[in-house]
Design a protein around this motif. Structure first.
Motif, PDB file in Angstrom:
ATOM      1  N   ALA B  11      40.611  35.764  41.830  1.00  0.00           N
ATOM      2  CA  ALA B  11      40.013  35.377  43.034  1.00  0.00           C
ATOM      3  C   ALA B  11      40.237  33.787  43.489  1.00  0.00           C
ATOM      4  O   ALA B  11      39.513  33.194  44.002  1.00  0.00           O
ATOM      5  CB  ALA B  11      38.581  35.734  42.988  1.00  0.00           C
ATOM      6  N   GLY B  12      41.310  33.608  43.129  1.00  0.00           N
ATOM      7  CA  GLY B  12      41.827  32.075  43.524  1.00  0.00           C
ATOM      8  C   GLY B  12      42.199  32.261  44.904  1.00  0.00           C
ATOM      9  O   GLY B  12      42.093  33.194  45.511  1.00  0.00           O
ATOM     10  N   GLY B  40      39.306  29.723  41.910  1.00  0.00           N
ATOM     11  CA  GLY B  40      39.997  29.436  41.005  1.00  0.00           C
ATOM     12  C   GLY B  40      40.250  28.008  40.909  1.00  0.00           C
ATOM     13  O   GLY B  40      38.879  27.246  41.204  1.00  0.00           O
ATOM     14  N   HIS B  41      41.213  27.262  40.721  1.00  0.00           N
ATOM     15  CA  HIS B  41      41.467  25.776  40.567  1.00  0.00           C
ATOM     16  C   HIS B  41      40.793  25.144  41.779  1.00  0.00           C
ATOM     17  O   HIS B  41      40.444  24.148  41.550  1.00  0.00           O
ATOM     18  CB  HIS B  41      42.855  25.508  40.169  1.00  0.00           C
ATOM     19  CG  HIS B  41      43.149  25.915  38.729  1.00  0.00           C
ATOM     20  ND1 HIS B  41      43.071  25.239  37.591  1.00  0.00           N
ATOM     21  CD2 HIS B  41      43.930  26.937  38.469  1.00  0.00           C
ATOM     22  CE1 HIS B  41      43.566  25.895  36.590  1.00  0.00           C
ATOM     23  NE2 HIS B  41      44.086  27.070  37.085  1.00  0.00           N
ATOM     24  N   THR B  72      33.551  42.209  45.264  1.00  0.00           N
ATOM     25  CA  THR B  72      33.794  41.187  44.167  1.00  0.00           C
ATOM     26  C   THR B  72      33.131  41.323  42.944  1.00  0.00           C
ATOM     27  O   THR B  72      32.222  41.297  42.693  1.00  0.00           O
ATOM     28  CB  THR B  72      33.325  39.920  44.894  1.00  0.00           C
ATOM     29  OG1 THR B  72      33.898  40.090  46.215  1.00  0.00           O
ATOM     30  CG2 THR B  72      34.205  38.966  44.077  1.00  0.00           C
ATOM     31  N   MET B  73      34.045  41.174  41.729  1.00  0.00           N
ATOM     32  CA  MET B  73      33.315  41.335  40.510  1.00  0.00           C
ATOM     33  C   MET B  73      33.729  40.023  39.856  1.00  0.00           C
ATOM     34  O   MET B  73      35.079  39.893  39.304  1.00  0.00           O
ATOM     35  CB  MET B  73      34.209  42.730  39.593  1.00  0.00           C
ATOM     36  CG  MET B  73      34.090  43.607  40.438  1.00  0.00           C
ATOM     37  SD  MET B  73      34.771  45.150  39.539  1.00  0.00           S
ATOM     38  CE  MET B  73      33.705  45.508  38.480  1.00  0.00           C
ATOM     39  N   MET B 105      48.469  41.230  41.379  1.00  0.00           N
ATOM     40  CA  MET B 105      48.348  40.334  40.514  1.00  0.00           C
ATOM     41  C   MET B 105      48.269  38.908  41.166  1.00  0.00           C
ATOM     42  O   MET B 105      49.120  38.499  41.564  1.00  0.00           O
ATOM     43  CB  MET B 105      49.501  40.478  39.465  1.00  0.00           C
ATOM     44  CG  MET B 105      49.540  41.412  38.552  1.00  0.00           C
ATOM     45  SD  MET B 105      48.395  41.576  37.107  1.00  0.00           S
ATOM     46  CE  MET B 105      49.154  40.566  36.055  1.00  0.00           C
ATOM     47  N   ALA B 106      46.979  38.311  41.039  1.00  0.00           N
ATOM     48  CA  ALA B 106      46.840  36.778  41.532  1.00  0.00           C
ATOM     49  C   ALA B 106      46.326  36.064  40.384  1.00  0.00           C
ATOM     50  O   ALA B 106      45.170  35.515  40.528  1.00  0.00           O
ATOM     51  CB  ALA B 106      46.177  36.850  42.810  1.00  0.00           C
ATOM     52  N   THR B 107      46.914  36.374  39.258  1.00  0.00           N
ATOM     53  CA  THR B 107      46.128  35.735  37.916  1.00  0.00           C
ATOM     54  C   THR B 107      46.330  34.402  37.894  1.00  0.00           C
ATOM     55  O   THR B 107      45.888  33.676  36.928  1.00  0.00           O
ATOM     56  CB  THR B 107      46.743  36.567  36.730  1.00  0.00           C
ATOM     57  OG1 THR B 107      48.153  36.536  36.918  1.00  0.00           O
ATOM     58  CG2 THR B 107      46.312  38.052  37.019  1.00  0.00           C
TER      59      THR B 107
END
Lengths: 596, 342, 111, 360
Positions: B11-12, B40-41, B72-73, B105-107
């Motif tokens: 969730a960045g 995220g960051h 949203t988890m 994938m937005a890891t």
């Protein structure tokens, strides 16, 4: 009656002035180098003196240069100078009729109307003369007053006088100016009131006196007015040496020095001191100064000279100047402003010792060439220029030796412009020897900066030419065939070529031979702003100077043709129109000629 | 698209951008993130380069654009999963299963562990920091050394864990250069009299406004740039840090004592990203980041048509790129699913 | 003092803790633009004097940043002030102006 | 300094050190630099710790000093090293313990080379066999003698007569640990604690009650540099490097320096004398230098060995201030007395550096 205490302020002021000014002139003369003094000694009784006097009359009284610039401005300055001068001369003559003496006290003619009026008895045979004088003197007074009125107007309407900017005054200037502006109205009033009481005035003073007498107690007022008049004169004289009005006397000194001492006097300390006093702070240079126009008026010559007079050489003022000569070209007094700035820079930067001798190894030559060619370091950054010159030489069959083919060393002019004369000398010496060693009879350079120093400081026994002059000659002699193929363009004359010189005229002539008959060349009198003369200053101002220059040079969005690699590079940066060197254009046209 | 389910892991900025697009195209979207916060960051940043925009504002904008329909988890981890044709099965840490038609994938990335560059003494010397800690100090509005003193001199070191084969990192992390410049400027504003240095190998000011920022840092903010990588740091008795570098532009070794040394650490693939990739059978590149189909074209695609990559899981990215790639990956997935069904 | 037949080597290291950077501050106030230098070296490449010796205007500017004034002064004397460097500088630094100032450092005595 | 951070690093650099049965390879130069150090190692190992150490009279120099001075080439030094291993193999031993750091570095480097280039190993076996008809096994364990002492530092602490503590104030003595460059800078994982924060000597100091000083130039070489010292004209390099270290450690007022390399204690000791003679500068209090010890000497002192038996009179910087702080009693009149009871002769007294027991 030939004395009254009110003459004292005037007399004291005048005496003080004479002593101070005499001392200054003595100091300047003593400070001259012996060689110049000898030259002066030889020239005092010669036609040089007549020429000097003529120039003093022309410029000091009639202000011809100012008339040329703007008639209103010329009239204003002339009315003061010539009007006052004639008042003094005629006043003296007039006074002699009354005193019947050849020598009168200095105040006598000035205050003549106090001492002499209608009741004064003259011998019969002279009885018609006062009328003439009364009229003439009143007329001259009116003439001066008209100038004074213009001066007042100029404070707020400088554009009428062809000026955008005007100068600002320091304290001494302000008081002196006030005194000066009071002198003539006070004289008018004193003479009018005296005439009102005793008669004897001219058309102006009599009328005014009579008119005012109806409602003013003139018999009580006229005497204090003479005091005031004398006082104004005294104050003005006392302040004159410390104000801009010193220019009246210093300008004469400069003109005399120039005519008597020859060109050598122009770089002497005495001449610098005299010429900085000769600045009338007219402010004509302000509108010419691109640095001033770009928002830094402090750098303009008039501000610079004000600092010099105060004994200061502020770095940013001495070093911010482009050394573009535009001010010098218009200075009505003809002050050597470039030399003066140069001198200031030497004071700032010239005293640092020169440690390193330039290292240089010229290329070996096989045969003596016709031309020794010094492209100049900036030309190396303009390969199109270099190539054009080489091909033109080849086409014309010129045998040349390229002295700085490997990059070489600097001509010395840039160092000179920083005031590091000794350093420049070291470079000059090395280059000079290499030029002489080439055996050529002609030195051609592409760079007006190099050209300037070759002409003025190398003392070469051979001819030196800027490439524009040289190619003009080759075309005239038929060695180069060039077609008239150029469309309308803007010709940019480089500063260091000197816009007022014959070199500049030749460049214009050359340009006129390149265009098709109906096409127009517009000339730009602007400095590109990239000048090596500007040693320091804010980046924004520098950029503005060049932006303005490029805007004013690239008129109607037509291409720009110049004769200086530095101008070319600078203008290229600030305008989108094509900028080229005149040599590149000649090459293109000559190539076209060949094809045809 | 008729209620198909898409899971976004991460969730960045990239995940948020993707999740703002997909619901509008008719998908049911679930977004999962390990941490308890969105962004995220980005959520740890104070101001962004090059315009010094507030990070919170951007984060708000990004989250505001996510429709409420997105479930949203947060604080949840994907512990297992598999990809089959047309379906993705994921297991979460609490044992529940998620079935989806598509996966994004937005890891993201992890910051390089500065302790691995031992010579700089991060974690050993009191006053060696990373840019992340400095950013946190900016958020707190207080810059001080570990001994609670106002620093009089600060040095930034670029390329810590970037372009360093000894650290196993060949690639450039892209954003550290401009971050160092941005933080130097921010420091200057807080500490008008401090000496602020940037030790760099190259300054890669590739983005719009970056080079201008660098120029301002030089000229207006009087930041001193030294081209040379710091080779070692030592702690002096008062807790300041003594650094050694070569000033390569004068070819002379240089020594300097600073109150704070800030290491601009590079990006490395997020540990979680690597684990999940292994489980799903996604391919890694030589740099250990997830390998997309192409590096110029099809940079979002994987070998599965319904699994796409977004953001810095494929390599160092700027925020701008992460957001763009989040949206693009969403569109790429949409196209792919559209083709699959028609 | 005893001699052991050899001389201690002088460290070439720039000790920025001891370098006099006050002049750098003064320069920053007086001369604009010079901090923009990124050490690209185009000034040195085009320099009229650089080809004929060890003079390197790029390095001189870098030495200034490091407060190595004596070396700066020694180097700057070789500059011929031609100003070509100004034309090629991508960061619009008036290198010539700097060199002129640095030439003067010869006469400034520093502690 | 964050101690936790250092321990974190040390965790990554643990090395295996054999427990017993060592083949000891002496250094070629230590005998005359600090003559009792190697004997002290044997004494501690055998008599204090009850370990088996074989001190082989047949082994030679590893020729590392010549190798680093570009005199001996790689195949030659490999053959020499192989011969040392052959001597170890003949004794039925497999734990190789060199006394010299440069040797340790050479052995490490060659073992690493053989691992990566087996053909070189075969070539070396061939050379050795042709030259000496000897054969060898690669040692199971290679540890420097300081590694071994590090391994048993706690046992030594348990037997210690003196601690690295000021016996009057009770405060720990402050020690600088200087590691030989070839210990871990080439292969960080072969050294205890790695190259950046080596723990081998620091561990000893801590175990014996002292405090380790971390000073900025701790990584810097002592200046030996082989060629730098071997050529007299280059000795200025060596001197400058040592001085850089002294200047850096001086503000921390160390009570002693401990080293694990043959060259370092020599240069760190002798250059203090040279600096005091050429510049009048001394780095300890009141004209004293900073005492420089080998790790064996330090171990001996802790175990209560007689300072003069440890060869401390061979030091140019006086060690007496350290002995005084530790509370070790010594007989100054025996400082320069030889084995037979005769005077060994006393050195000239330095101009600035404070010394004890000197004649004039």
């Amino acid at each position: 009656m030939t004395f009254d205490p009110f003459v004292l302020p005037f007399s004291i002021g005048l005496l003080y002035l004479m002593v101070v000014v005499a001392e200054r002139f003595r100091h300047w003369f003593v400070g001259l180098p012996p060689k110049v003094k000898r030259t002066i000694g030889k020239r005092v009784i010669s036609s040089h003196t007549l020429a000097a006097i003529w120039e003093i009359i022309r410029e000091g009284l009639f202000h011809r240069n100012l008339w040329r610039r703007n008639p209103l401005l010329g009239y204003m300055h002339m009315s003061f100078a010539l009007g006052w001068f004639l008042l003094i001369v005629l006043g003296n003559i007039e006074s002699r009729f009354y005193s019947q003496l050849h020598v009168n006290p200095p105040y006598y003619p000035i205050f003549l109307k106090f001492f002499v009026h209608d009741s004064h008895v003259l011998p019969f045979e002279l009885s018609t003369i006062p009328g003439f004088f009364r009229f003439t003197m009143d007329f001259l007074l009116l003439y001066v007053l008209s100038g004074l009125m213009l001066a007042w107007i100029k404070r707020t309407r400088s554009r009428w006088f062809g000026m955008i900017s005007t100068t600002r005054h320091n304290a001494a200037d302000r008081v002196a100016l006030t005194a000066l502006w009071l002198i003539f109205p006070l004289r008018l009033l004193a003479e009018s009131f005296t005439a009102g009481c005793f008669g004897g005035g001219g058309f102006l003073t009599n009328t005014l006196g009579a008119a005012l007498a109806s409602f003013l107690p003139e018999e009580h007022l006229y005497y204090p007015l003479w005091w005031a008049y004398s006082f104004a004169l005294g104050v003005f004289f006392m302040l004159l040496p410390y104000s801009r009005y010193m220019h009246i006397l210093a300008e004469m000194g400069c003109i005399m020095l120039k005519h008597w001492g020859g060109s050598e006097v122009l770089t002497t300390q005495s001449y610098y001191e005299c010429s900085m006093q000769a600045c009338s702070r007219c402010g004509v240079c302000l509108d010419q100064c691109q640095v001033a126009l770009a928002g830094n008026p402090g750098v303009s010559p008039v501000s610079f000279i004000r600092e010099l007079r105060a004994g200061r050489i502020p770095k940013e003022i001495a070093e911010g100047c482009l050394m573009c000569r535009r001010c010098q070209d218009v200075c009505p007094v003809g002050i050597g402003l470039i030399n003066l700035r140069q001198w200031a820079r030497e004071q700032l930067n010239g005293r640092i010792p020169v440690v390193a001798a330039p290292r240089y190894s010229p290329v070996e030559m096989k045969a003596i060439p016709d031309v020794v060619w010094f492209a100049g370091c900036m030309s190396h950054l303009s390969p199109g220029l270099i190539r054009s010159v080489q091909l033109l030489f080849k086409q014309a069959g010129v045998k040349y030796y390229w002295l700085d083919a490997d990059g070489s060393i600097c001509c010395g002019r840039p160092a000179q412009l920083t005031g590091r004369t000794a350093e420049a000398e070291a470079l000059i010496e090395v280059n000079r020897q290499a030029i002489l060693d080439s055996g050529a009879k002609l030195l051609v350079t592409n760079c007006p900066i190099c050209y300037r120093v070759f002409c003025d400081h190398y003392d070469l026994p051979i001819e030196v030419m800027h490439h524009s002059s040289y190619f003009l000659r080759l075309i005239d002699q038929g060695q180069l065939q060039v077609s008239r193929g150029l469309k309308a363009f803007n010709l940019h004359i480089p500063c260091e070529l000197d816009r007022t010189s014959v070199d500049a005229d030749r460049m214009k002539l050359l340009a006129s031979q390149l265009v098709e008959n109906s096409e127009v060349i517009s000339q730009s009198e602007w400095c590109c702003g990239g000048s090596l003369g500007r040693l320091s200053g804010q980046d924004e101002v520098t950029r503005k100077i060049s932006t303005d220059a490029a805007f004013n040079t690239a008129q109607s969005n037509l291409p720009v043709v110049t004769g200086c690699p530095l101008c070319k590079k600078t203008l290229q940066r600030y305008t989108k129109v094509p900028v080229s060197d005149i040599a590149e254009q000649i090459y293109l046209l000559s190539a076209a000629e060949k094809v045809n | 698209m008729d209620g198909k389910h898409i899971v976004i892991v991460g969730a960045g900025p990239a995940g948020l951008a993707a999740s703002s697009v997909l619901p509008r195209l008719g998908y049911r979207v679930t977004m999962i993130d390990r941490s308890n916060t969105l962004g995220g960051h980005l959520s740890k940043w104070y101001q962004l380069f090059p315009d010094r925009a507030a990070a919170t504002v951007l984060l708000e904008q990004l989250t505001d654009e996510v429709p409420d329909s997105v479930s949203t988890m947060l604080g949840r981890e994907v512990t297992g999963g598999s990809v089959s044709s047309g379906a993705v099965e994921l297991t979460l840490d609490h044992g529940e299963h998620l079935s989806a038609n598509g996966l994004i994938m937005a890891t993201g990335f992890d910051l390089f562990d500065a302790r691995r560059k031992e010579e700089y003494g991060y974690g050993i010397y009191d006053n060696v920091f990373t840019q992340a800690e400095i950013e946190e100090m900016f958020r707190q509005g207080q810059i001080e050394t570990r001994h609670h003193r106002k620093p009089r001199s600060i040095a930034f070191l670029h390329c810590v864990g970037s372009r360093d084969l000894k650290a196993g990192v060949a690639y450039c992390s892209k954003v550290c250069c401009v971050t160092g410049v941005k933080q130097a400027i921010e420091l200057r504003e807080l500490l008008p009299d401090a000496a602020i240095y940037n030790f760099y190998m190259d300054l890669r000011m590739f983005g719009r406004g970056f080079e201008e920022l660098y120029q301002q840092a030089q000229e207006r903010y009087n930041i001193r740039f030294v081209r040379g990588r710091i080779s070692e740091a030592a702690e002096s008795s008062d807790g300041s840090v003594i650094i050694k570098a070569e000033d390569t532009l004068t070819s002379r070794p240089l020594k300097l004592t600073v109150d704070m040394l800030v290491l601009l650490t590079g990006m490395q693939p997020a540990a979680g990203s690597l684990e999940l990739a292994a489980k799903l059978g996604l391919v890694l590149g030589d740099d250990s980041f997830l390998k997309p189909y192409g590096l110029t074209q099809q940079t979002f695609k994987t070998s599965y048509p319904h699994v796409v990559l977004a953001g810095s899981c494929t390599g160092p990215t700027t925020l701008t790129e992460a957001i763009l790639s989040g949206r693009s990956a969403a569109m790429a997935l949409h196209e792919s699913l559209f083709k699959l069904t028609n | 003092m005893k001699s052991f037949g050899f001389q201690k080597i002088v460290d070439r290291q720039i000790d920025l803790d001891k370098a006099d950077l006050s002049l750098v501050q003064a320069l920053a106030r007086e001369l604009t633009g010079w901090q923009r230098c990124i050490g690209c070296g185009s000034c040195s490449a085009t320099c009229t004097a650089a080809g004929m010796g060890s003079f390197n205007p790029r390095k001189v500017q870098m030495l200034v940043r490091m407060g190595q004034w004596d070396q700066v002064a020694q180097e700057a004397v070789h500059c011929q002030l031609c100003g070509k460097c100004r034309l090629v500088c991508p960061r619009d630094v008036d290198t010539r102006q700097l060199m002129l100032e640095f030439k003067k450092l010869q006469t400034i005595s520093r502690p | 300094m964050i101690a936790e951070g250092k321990r974190h690093i040390w965790k990554d650099y643990q090395k295996e050190i054999a427990d017993n049965n060592y083949y000891y390879a002496r250094s070629c130069v230590r005998q005359n630099f600090f003559p009792a150090s190697e004997q002290t190692f044997l004494r501690v190992m055998k008599h204090e710790l009850g370990k088996e150490v074989f001190d082989d009279p047949l082994h030679t120099t590893c020729t590392g000093i010549a190798y680093h001075a570009d005199v001996v080439n790689l195949p030659t030094i490999m053959t020499v090293v192989a011969r040392q291993f052959a001597l170890m193999t003949r004794q039925g031993l497999s734990n190789f313990v060199p006394s010299c750091i440069t040797s340790f570095g050479i052995y490490t480097e060659i073992l690493e080379t053989w691992e990566h280039f087996p053909e070189t190993l075969e070539q070396t076996r061939d050379f050795l066999y042709k030259a000496t008809k000897r054969e060898f096994k690669i040692p199971d364990n290679l540890a420097h003698s300081s590694d071994v002492i590090f391994k048993f530092k706690e046992q030594i602490a348990a037997r210690a007569m003196f601690k690295l503590v000021n016996h009057i104030s009770g405060k720990p003595l402050r020690g600088v640990e200087h590691i030989g460059c070839h210990y871990a800078k080439m292969f960080p994982h072969k050294g205890v604690g790695g190259a950046e924060y080596p723990y081998v000597l620091a561990g000893m100091i801590e175990a014996w009650g002292g405090e380790v000083i971390d000073y900025p130039e701790r990584r810097h070489c002592c200046g030996f540099g082989f060629r730098q010292y071997v050529v007299q004209a280059n000795r200025g390099y060596s001197l400058a490097h040592s001085q850089k270290k002294f200047e850096s450690m001086e503000p921390y007022s160390p009570d002693f320096i401990v080293t694990n390399c043959p060259g370092c204690p020599f240069f760190l000791d002798r250059w203090q004398y040279v600096i005091s003679e050429t510049e009048g500068k001394t780095y300890g209090p009141d004209g004293h230098g900073i005492p420089v010890l080998t790790f064996e000497e330090l171990t001996g002192l802790v175990l209560g060995y007689d300072p003069w038996e440890l060869g401390l009179q061979a030091h140019q910087v006086a060690v007496e201030p350290l002995l005084d702080k530790m509370g070790i009693t010594y007989d100054l009149s025996r400082k320069f007395v030889g084995r037979d009871g005769n005077k060994l002769g006393t050195p000239d007294k330095p101009t600035h550096l404070k010394v004890y027991g000197y004649g004039r």
